[in-house]
Design an enzyme around this catalytic site. Structure first.
Site, PDB file in Angstrom:
ATOM      1  N   ARG A  84     117.975  90.810  -8.910  1.00 40.48           N
ATOM      2  CA  ARG A  84     116.899  91.393  -9.748  1.00 40.48           C
ATOM      3  C   ARG A  84     115.769  91.951  -8.871  1.00 40.48           C
ATOM      4  O   ARG A  84     114.585  91.795  -9.174  1.00 40.48           O
ATOM      5  CB  ARG A  84     116.320  90.364 -10.723  1.00 40.48           C
ATOM      6  N   SER A 133     115.690  88.253 -20.599  1.00 39.28           N
ATOM      7  CA  SER A 133     115.296  87.095 -19.778  1.00 39.28           C
ATOM      8  C   SER A 133     113.880  87.308 -19.264  1.00 39.28           C
ATOM      9  O   SER A 133     113.606  88.302 -18.595  1.00 39.28           O
ATOM     10  CB  SER A 133     116.219  86.956 -18.576  1.00 39.28           C
ATOM     11  N   GLU A 158     110.582  87.723 -14.472  1.00 37.82           N
ATOM     12  CA  GLU A 158     111.416  88.901 -14.216  1.00 37.82           C
ATOM     13  C   GLU A 158     110.756  90.142 -14.827  1.00 37.82           C
ATOM     14  O   GLU A 158     110.841  91.248 -14.301  1.00 37.82           O
ATOM     15  CB  GLU A 158     112.799  88.666 -14.858  1.00 37.82           C
TER      16      GLU A 158
HETATM   17  C1  FAD Z   1     117.683  92.058 -25.198  1.00 36.46           C
HETATM   18  C2  FAD Z   1     117.550  92.364 -23.723  1.00 36.46           C
HETATM   19  C3  FAD Z   1     118.570  92.021 -22.863  1.00 36.46           C
HETATM   20  C4  FAD Z   1     118.474  92.302 -21.485  1.00 36.46           C
HETATM   21  N1  FAD Z   1     119.519  91.947 -20.681  1.00 36.46           N
HETATM   22  C5  FAD Z   1     119.455  92.207 -19.346  1.00 36.46           C
HETATM   23  C6  FAD Z   1     120.543  91.858 -18.489  1.00 36.46           C
HETATM   24  O1  FAD Z   1     121.560  91.336 -18.925  1.00 36.46           O
HETATM   25  N2  FAD Z   1     120.423  92.134 -17.163  1.00 36.46           N
HETATM   26  C7  FAD Z   1     119.306  92.728 -16.649  1.00 36.46           C
HETATM   27  O2  FAD Z   1     119.283  92.951 -15.429  1.00 36.46           O
HETATM   28  N3  FAD Z   1     118.273  93.080 -17.440  1.00 36.46           N
HETATM   29  C8  FAD Z   1     118.317  92.837 -18.768  1.00 36.46           C
HETATM   30  N4  FAD Z   1     117.262  93.191 -19.583  1.00 36.46           N
HETATM   31  C9  FAD Z   1     116.057  93.800 -18.997  1.00 36.46           C
HETATM   32  C10 FAD Z   1     116.023  95.346 -19.095  1.00 36.46           C
HETATM   33  O3  FAD Z   1     116.947  95.804 -20.036  1.00 36.46           O
HETATM   34  C11 FAD Z   1     116.319  96.012 -17.747  1.00 36.46           C
HETATM   35  O4  FAD Z   1     115.413  95.566 -16.777  1.00 36.46           O
HETATM   36  C12 FAD Z   1     116.226  97.534 -17.837  1.00 36.46           C
HETATM   37  O5  FAD Z   1     116.708  98.114 -16.644  1.00 36.46           O
HETATM   38  C13 FAD Z   1     114.805  98.042 -18.105  1.00 36.46           C
HETATM   39  O6  FAD Z   1     114.892  99.429 -18.370  1.00 36.46           O
HETATM   40  P1  FAD Z   1     113.726 100.216 -19.083  1.00 36.46           P
HETATM   41  O7  FAD Z   1     114.071 101.651 -19.042  1.00 36.46           O
HETATM   42  O8  FAD Z   1     113.483  99.644 -20.435  1.00 36.46           O
HETATM   43  O9  FAD Z   1     112.508  99.893 -18.112  1.00 36.46           O
HETATM   44  P2  FAD Z   1     110.974  99.705 -18.509  1.00 36.46           P
HETATM   45  O10 FAD Z   1     110.820  98.396 -19.211  1.00 36.46           O
HETATM   46  O11 FAD Z   1     110.453 100.893 -19.180  1.00 36.46           O
HETATM   47  O12 FAD Z   1     110.323  99.588 -17.045  1.00 36.46           O
HETATM   48  C14 FAD Z   1     110.572  98.471 -16.241  1.00 36.46           C
HETATM   49  C15 FAD Z   1     109.895  98.695 -14.878  1.00 36.46           C
HETATM   50  O13 FAD Z   1     110.535  99.779 -14.212  1.00 36.46           O
HETATM   51  C16 FAD Z   1     109.601 100.828 -13.950  1.00 36.46           C
HETATM   52  N5  FAD Z   1     110.310 102.095 -14.214  1.00 36.46           N
HETATM   53  C17 FAD Z   1     111.062 102.401 -15.301  1.00 36.46           C
HETATM   54  N6  FAD Z   1     111.618 103.615 -15.157  1.00 36.46           N
HETATM   55  C18 FAD Z   1     111.215 104.089 -13.963  1.00 36.46           C
HETATM   56  C19 FAD Z   1     111.438 105.300 -13.231  1.00 36.46           C
HETATM   57  N7  FAD Z   1     112.202 106.275 -13.725  1.00 36.46           N
HETATM   58  N8  FAD Z   1     110.868 105.441 -12.021  1.00 36.46           N
HETATM   59  C20 FAD Z   1     110.079 104.474 -11.497  1.00 36.46           C
HETATM   60  N9  FAD Z   1     109.809 103.318 -12.145  1.00 36.46           N
HETATM   61  C21 FAD Z   1     110.371 103.131 -13.351  1.00 36.46           C
HETATM   62  C22 FAD Z   1     108.455 100.613 -14.907  1.00 36.46           C
HETATM   63  O14 FAD Z   1     107.273 101.178 -14.372  1.00 36.46           O
HETATM   64  C23 FAD Z   1     108.431  99.095 -14.990  1.00 36.46           C
HETATM   65  O15 FAD Z   1     107.756  98.558 -13.877  1.00 36.46           O
HETATM   66  C24 FAD Z   1     117.324  92.932 -20.968  1.00 36.46           C
HETATM   67  C25 FAD Z   1     116.296  93.303 -21.850  1.00 36.46           C
HETATM   68  C26 FAD Z   1     116.408  93.027 -23.206  1.00 36.46           C
HETATM   69  C27 FAD Z   1     115.298  93.445 -24.148  1.00 36.46           C
END
Ligand code: FAD
Length: 337
Positions: A163, A237, A333
């Site tokens: 992570r 998580s 996380e």
């Molecule tokens: C129900 C649920 C289940 C999940 N299961 C998992 C799992 O099994 N495994 C896992 O690893 N994660 C899991 N996650 C966490 C999440 O889905 C991941 O971390 C995902 O990659 C976040 O993507 P996002 O586009 O929503 O990021 P955001 O929440 O929008 O951003 C997260 C971070 O990344 C940065 N960011 C986003 N996009 C960019 C970009 N293009 N350039 C630079 N910085 C950027 C943001 O500034 C922020 O700091 C889960 C979340 C939920 C709600």
């Protein structure tokens, strides 16, 4: 490019926190980033938002929110074994997984149904069911705000870990990821040993696995275990699984004989954070609209109108009680803004 002011972000984060951004714009083309860099009238403080599924918004954002909507999937090259595909960072991660499966490209099927965008996947090196996205990433491309250009970051430059990646450390807030190039396998190597995948495949009557069947199994397991953010606000998580010295684990085992662990290096082990939290009595806890999910203690939830501050305070109490009981410090996380 339209810059909007005083925009509610409630619909743009899976916790459903109703905070406002002073300024907001959607990014659909990497070229817009050059224009934003050059525009001195815009706030210097920037927040990059993807699907909002890994952020906890605790206050209004005084700055410019850049909502990543860069789309597109392009085949770059292929050989007998692999295919290289460049994917716009604003593509929905799960949609890309399904696209790869439809094209018989293997390697990310175990990561089906993880919310969020392709561009955020490298940031915390998303992982599930024995697979991490780092093993499928060839190169991450991003706009470097200080260098004022698009730069490639090849896999071995990304410092991927559990992570974790360089984008959370040296390159934190320095790069807007615009696309990710994946190297996917034409000949699948199935990974079914983790969690309940094999049992689920059996339940589905699958005797010879395929990448589509594995994704279906993962989707079924995840849907039964994890709360759907459309129904209950959450960010998956909330904490990482802590890695502790093997010697500390052995000592803990004397007091807590059932404490589970997973191998993590030669002299360290990983302990499931959900188990630690559950042992402290938090599973199913609720105070007003904030709580700990009844089926999964690792997931903090917003039942309606909880504030980010209330979720943060709950997470703080959890960290304290786990530390008091096990002398282990949980690390969040989720990114807290
Ligand atoms: C129900 C649920 C289940 C999940 N299961 C998992 C799992 O099994 N495994 C896992 O690893 N994660 C899991 N996650 C966490 C999440 O889905 C991941 O971390 C995902 O990659 C976040 O993507 P996002 O586009 O929503 O990021 P955001 O929440 O929008 O951003 C997260 C971070 O990344 C940065 N960011 C986003 N996009 C960019 C970009 N293009 N350039 C630079 N910085 C950027 C943001 O500034 C922020 O700091 C889960 C979340 C939920 C709600």
């Amino acid at each position: 490019m339209q810059i909007l002011q005083n925009i509610s972000l409630k619909a743009y984060n899976t916790f459903g926190m109703d905070v406002h951004a002073d300024y907001y714009t959607a990014i659909t083309q990497p070229e817009q980033l050059a224009a934003i860099t050059a525009d001195a009238s815009l706030p210097a403080k920037r927040f990059v938002l993807g699907g909002g599924s890994n952020v906890l918004l605790t206050q209004s954002l005084h700055g410019l929110v850049l909502h990543n909507k860069i789309k597109g999937i392009e085949k770059i090259k292929e050989d007998d074994e692999h295919i290289w595909v460049s994917v716009g960072a604003g593509e929905v991660w799960h949609d890309f997984v399904m696209y790869a499966i439809a094209n018989h490209w293997a390697g990310i099927e175990n990561l089906a149904l993880i919310p969020g965008t392709v561009g955020a996947a490298p940031i915390q090196n998303i992982g599930a069911y024995g697979v991490e996205v780092k093993d499928a990433i060839d190169c991450v491309t991003g706009w470097h705000w200080d260098m004022k250009q698009l730069l490639p970051f090849y896999n071995d430059e990304c410092a991927f870990g559990y992570r974790d990646s360089i984008f959370k450390h040296q390159l934190k807030d320095k790069v807007f990821i615009t696309s990710v190039t994946f190297r996917l396998n034409k000949k699948p190597k199935y990974n079914t040993s983790y969690g309940a995948i094999e049992q689920e495949l059996q339940k589905m009557g699958v005797t010879e696995p395929t990448i589509a069947a594995i994704a279906d199994a993962v989707i079924a397991i995840r849907s039964s275990k994890l709360p759907n953010p459309r129904e209950i606000g959450n960010a998956g998580s909330f904490f990482k699984n802590p890695t502790i010295p093997a010697t500390q684990y052995e000592t803990l085992k004397e007091t807590f004989p059932t404490i589970p662990s997973y191998p993590a290096g030669e002299e360290t082990v990983k302990v499931p954070a959900g188990w630690l939290i559950e042992q402290c009595g938090w599973k199913g806890f609720r105070a007003g609209d904030v709580g700990v999910h009844e089926k999964q203690a690792l997931v903090l939830v917003n039942y309606g109108n909880a504030t980010g501050g209330a979720v943060w305070d709950l997470s703080d109490n959890i960290v304290k009680t786990v530390h008091d009981k096990f002398h282990i410090t949980l690390e969040r996380e989720v990114q807290v803004w």
